[in-house]
Design an enzyme around this catalytic site. Sequence first.
Site, PDB file in Angstrom:
ATOM      1  N   ARG A 149       0.946  -1.156   0.222  1.00 26.03           N
ATOM      2  CA  ARG A 149       0.051   0.067   0.084  1.00 26.03           C
ATOM      3  C   ARG A 149       0.763   1.385  -0.136  1.00 26.03           C
ATOM      4  O   ARG A 149       0.534   2.220  -0.759  1.00 26.03           O
ATOM      5  CB  ARG A 149      -0.766   0.274   0.959  1.00 26.03           C
ATOM      6  CG  ARG A 149      -2.194  -1.107   1.202  1.00 26.03           C
ATOM      7  CD  ARG A 149      -2.891  -0.911   2.203  1.00 26.03           C
ATOM      8  NE  ARG A 149      -3.608   0.296   2.802  1.00 26.03           N
ATOM      9  CZ  ARG A 149      -4.233   0.588   3.891  1.00 26.03           C
ATOM     10  NH1 ARG A 149      -4.195  -0.345   4.744  1.00 26.03           N
ATOM     11  NH2 ARG A 149      -4.884   1.774   3.930  1.00 26.03           N
ATOM     12  N   CYS A 157      -1.108   6.102   9.049  1.00 29.59           N
ATOM     13  CA  CYS A 157      -1.616   4.900   8.714  1.00 29.59           C
ATOM     14  C   CYS A 157      -2.734   5.037   7.487  1.00 29.59           C
ATOM     15  O   CYS A 157      -2.652   5.949   6.982  1.00 29.59           O
ATOM     16  CB  CYS A 157      -1.857   3.845   9.482  1.00 29.59           C
ATOM     17  SG  CYS A 157      -3.217   4.406  10.599  1.00 29.59           S
TER      18      CYS A 157
END
Length: 281
Positions: free
Chosen positions: A177, A237
Amino acid sequence: MTDHPLVSTQWLADHLSSPDLVVINAWMPPVTHPDAPPVYPNAHVPGAIFFDVNEICDTSSELPHMLPAPHVFSSAMRKLGIGDGQTLVVYDDFGFYSAPRVWWTLRSMGAERVYVLDGGFPKWRAEGRPFVDDDTRRVQSHFSARLNNGAVADLGDIKTAIATGNRQILDARSAERFSGEAPEPRAGLRKGHMPTALNLPFTQLIRENGTFLSRDELKEVFEKAGVDLSRPVTTTCGSGVTAAILTLALTILGARDLALYDGSWAEWGSRDDTDIVAAGT
């Protein structure tokens, strides 16, 4: 108690009847399984209360589970029976997921004696320790929320960190990611990462048995990721939850100038005025 933010299952078992102890079952379903049910109604540590991260938040924000205003948080804690001066032990259903977020939230709101159960409910249950299925209700208590603004980073703080290099940005998402090679689980977000950001997937901090690495092991992992533990760090995050796992580890290592980007990629990746680095760009 020590300054170390983790407590063991044995410590919790030994102190479960302490009058000033409050056990908190932190809950938030994984973004990949948003309909997953909490374990709490069927099994939880005796005396534990239920803290829903998606409910105790800024419900007016379009971003997920942002910190609420201090007075709103105080009211929510009072209703749960969490008060000033108590010893708070937070755990979650997965070992390490939402518990560090609740730990960070409570600390950011002024609570001083807050700890995370190492290994969480999976370890507690695997060891054959007692659990119950009742709905614990505590007497309402007074909680004085005092937000530490320095613990919370916003969009402008991240842009400043990128422009000036005054803080390290550390991303807890997976390497795929982070690089932009894997899709984001939330719809409508661009792929990649913030310029200058370093990557340390939170899963690298947890052993196969679900417990946290030792101090020496954590130090090695952070250094391998390129983090200078003597310099300020802002964690990030997908939505400000697993970033708290990095913040927890940095606290164990004695790092002092720490902030967490509350909006995280849910905010940064949704905007058209933010720079993004991705594979192939």
